[in-house]
Write a protein that holds these residues in place. Structure first.
Motif, short mmCIF file in Angstrom:
data_model
loop_
_atom_site.label_atom_id
_atom_site.label_comp_id
_atom_site.label_asym_id
_atom_site.label_seq_id
_atom_site.Cartn_x
_atom_site.Cartn_y
_atom_site.Cartn_z
N UNK A 9 0.82 -1.21 0.00
CA UNK A 9 0.00 0.00 0.00
C UNK A 9 0.86 1.26 0.00
N UNK A 10 2.12 1.13 0.43
CA UNK A 10 3.02 2.28 0.42
C UNK A 10 3.30 2.78 -1.00
N UNK A 11 3.05 1.94 -2.00
CA UNK A 11 3.22 2.40 -3.39
C UNK A 11 2.29 3.56 -3.73
N UNK A 12 1.17 3.63 -3.01
CA UNK A 12 0.24 4.74 -3.24
C UNK A 12 0.93 6.08 -2.98
N UNK A 13 1.86 6.11 -2.03
CA UNK A 13 2.56 7.36 -1.71
C UNK A 13 3.56 7.75 -2.78
N UNK A 14 4.09 6.74 -3.47
CA UNK A 14 4.95 7.03 -4.61
C UNK A 14 4.13 7.74 -5.69
N UNK A 15 2.91 7.27 -5.91
CA UNK A 15 2.02 7.93 -6.87
C UNK A 15 1.71 9.35 -6.46
N UNK A 16 1.49 9.57 -5.15
CA UNK A 16 1.20 10.92 -4.64
C UNK A 16 2.41 11.83 -4.83
N UNK A 17 3.60 11.31 -4.55
CA UNK A 17 4.82 12.11 -4.72
C UNK A 17 5.04 12.51 -6.17
N UNK A 47 -1.14 2.87 -7.26
CA UNK A 47 -0.12 3.90 -7.42
C UNK A 47 -0.43 4.80 -8.62
N UNK A 48 -0.77 4.18 -9.76
CA UNK A 48 -1.10 4.94 -10.96
C UNK A 48 -2.37 5.75 -10.74
N UNK A 49 -3.35 5.13 -10.10
CA UNK A 49 -4.61 5.81 -9.79
C UNK A 49 -4.36 7.03 -8.90
N UNK A 50 -3.49 6.87 -7.90
CA UNK A 50 -3.19 7.98 -6.99
C UNK A 50 -2.57 9.15 -7.75
N UNK A 51 -1.68 8.86 -8.66
CA UNK A 51 -1.06 9.91 -9.47
C UNK A 51 -2.11 10.63 -10.32
N UNK A 52 -2.93 9.85 -11.02
CA UNK A 52 -3.90 10.42 -11.95
C UNK A 52 -4.99 11.22 -11.23
N UNK A 53 -5.45 10.74 -10.09
CA UNK A 53 -6.53 11.43 -9.38
C UNK A 53 -6.04 12.66 -8.63
N UNK A 54 -4.85 12.57 -8.05
CA UNK A 54 -4.33 13.69 -7.27
C UNK A 54 -4.06 14.90 -8.17
N UNK A 55 -3.55 14.64 -9.36
CA UNK A 55 -3.24 15.73 -10.27
C UNK A 55 -4.50 16.49 -10.68
N UNK A 56 -5.60 15.77 -10.84
CA UNK A 56 -6.84 16.40 -11.33
C UNK A 56 -7.74 16.90 -10.20
N UNK A 57 -7.26 16.87 -8.97
CA UNK A 57 -8.10 17.25 -7.83
C UNK A 57 -8.27 18.77 -7.76
N UNK A 58 -9.48 19.28 -7.96
CA UNK A 58 -9.70 20.73 -7.99
C UNK A 58 -9.26 21.45 -6.73
N UNK A 59 -9.42 20.79 -5.56
CA UNK A 59 -9.06 21.44 -4.29
C UNK A 59 -7.57 21.78 -4.24
N UNK A 60 -6.72 20.91 -4.79
CA UNK A 60 -5.28 21.17 -4.80
C UNK A 60 -4.95 22.35 -5.71
N UNK A 61 -5.63 22.41 -6.86
CA UNK A 61 -5.39 23.52 -7.79
C UNK A 61 -5.75 24.86 -7.16
#
Length: 456
Positions: free
Chosen positions: A71-79, A222-236
């Motif tokens: 599950x730690x791979x999810x953090x690689x996607x976030x990074x 991990x891939x999902x985390x990368x793709x979803x985090x980038x498109x998250x309106x709140x972060x933008x």
């Protein structure tokens, strides 16, 4: 139950004080985008609090149970998502100030034109509404269990609280309360102490590591985390609100560190549940752990932490969708002035929350709903990423988005998207392949056309 209500009462009183003093001398610019003056500490804590909702705690424990150490791979996607976001932000930060960007849709309109931004706006409105609905559903279940309320009373309670302070305070209040709530949320990790880790042995971890099926599922996460985090309106919105690019850089780093510190205990809880044979249903992991592991005296602390996690993400999502509806309305061509946007945001906050509350009572299987939500979000990042590399025309980008939506609708209603993480990536995989073939086709025809001209 009275101790939980007292703890929540103290928490809500503090939120009320923060809301009052933040909104007291608030300008329109501060209501809309916090005056574009957030420093790295505010960005880091607010971003962390936005990402860690009680929904993410519940799903995080389930994923830690299912994927174990991987599950730690999810953090690689976030990074990776943070790095990509920072790289993009460096290129448009000054333009965002000049053009007065408020949402991710503003960036797409500026880069790809009005038609593409209208499609992106439509996708994100759906995503944000679905996410808010899921948030309300999860928290209704949590507080129904903690307070022994029926789901309708619990749902109405959590909805009215978040409505009150967003309506009054706006984005600046969202950020300030997120900072307070981000600190409170770390109490959730106290569950790791009570669960214990006796089942986590070297042999169990070794079996986990050697299981290829678990690895492939975690890589998909991990891939999902990368793709979803980038498109998250709140972060933008927080990117636009940053004082400068330097503060944004350190804020994203700070946020990533907080994410790791928070989720290490979450992974321990999930691993303990997996190897200690503590639960029977992974989808219900959090509630089963809560019922047998947490002592009664810890319930008030846990209730406040979960409510803080819920509020800190729901308020950001709600403000993001209301901002998009107020400024980037699908049925209006002219962008209204800031005063009108502020007024319309307040209207939309009420309307969206009301519909989300009703819809939350109708949702079915939680985990499948989560992957469906993830699936459509990944389409935006997939199209953006391939566009960043291939430099397609605006028309090609638009066609790519429409293909992604079509595939998503088909895979959702045909039951292709399930609780398997890889299935959530099917629409974005199809989009990437389509846009590659589309670019090759366009280049081939362009080359043939050029050759014919030369021959003439």
């Amino acid at each position: 139950m009275y101790s939980i209500l007292f703890a929540l009462g103290v928490y809500l009183a503090i939120i009320a004080v923060i809301t009052y003093y933040t909104s007291k001398k608030e300008s329109i610019g501060e209501f809309l985008i916090a005056g574009r003056s957030l420093d790295w500490k505010e960005i880091g804590l607010s971003n962390f609090a936005t990402l860690i909702s009680s929904y993410n705690v519940v799903i995080g424990i389930t994923f830690a149970y299912l994927f174990g150490i991987y599950f730690f791979l999810a953090f690689l996607g976030a990074g990776l998502a943070y790095i990509f976001l920072y790289h993009i932000a460096k290129q448009f930060k000054e333009d965002s100030k000049k053009q007065k960007f408020l949402t991710i849709v503003d960036y797409f309109a500026y880069t790809f034109g009005s038609k593409v931004s209208a499609v992106v706006n439509g996708i994100l409105l759906f995503v944000l509404f679905f996410f808010i609905t899921l948030q309300i559903k999860v928290n209704t279940l949590v507080f129904s269990n903690l307070l022994s309320w029926n789901i309708y009373t619990a749902g109405l309670f959590v909805t009215l609280v978040v409505l009150a302070y967003i309506y009054v305070g706006g984005f600046k209040t969202v950020v300030k309360t997120d900072i307070f709530q981000g600190v409170l949320m770390f109490a959730i990790v106290g569950l790791a102490i009570f669960v214990g880790g006796s089942g986590i042995t070297f042999g169990n971890l070794q079996n986990n590591i050697l299981d290829k099926a678990i690895l492939y599922g975690a890589l998909a996460i991990m891939v999902i985390q990368f793709l979803t985090l980038f498109a998250q309106p709140e972060i933008w919105q927080r990117i636009y609100a940053a004082k400068n690019i330097q503060n944004l850089k350190y804020g994203l780093i700070f946020s990533f560190i907080l994410l790791i510190l928070f989720f290490i205990p979450i992974v321990i809880i999930g691993l303990s549940a997996r190897y200690g044979a503590l639960i029977t249903n992974p989808s219900n992991a959090f509630y089963e752990i809560l019922s047998f592991a947490s002592p009664k005296w810890f319930f008030p602390i846990l209730a406040v932490s979960l409510f803080a996690a819920f509020m800190s993400s729901l308020d950001s999502s709600l403000f993001a969708i209301s901002s998009q509806l107020a400024k980037n309305n699908l049925f209006k061509k002219n962008i209204p002035d800031e005063y009108t946007i502020k007024k319309h945001i307040r209207y939309w906050v009420f309307i969206v929350l009301t519909f989300a509350l009703v819809t939350s009572f109708l949702l079915g299987d939680l985990l499948t709903s989560v992957f469906q939500l993830i699936s459509i979000t990944t389409i935006i990042t997939a199209v953006f990423s391939i566009s960043y590399i291939l430099k397609p025309s605006k028309k090609e980008v638009l066609i790519g988005l429409l293909v992604g939506i079509t595939v998503f609708v088909y895979t959702t209603f045909s039951g292709v998207i399930t609780q398997e993480p890889i299935t959530a990536l099917y629409p974005s995989i199809v989009v990437v392949i389509f846009m590659l073939l589309q670019k090759i086709t366009v280049l081939t025809f362009s080359k043939q056309k050029l050759n014919r001209k030369k021959q003439k």
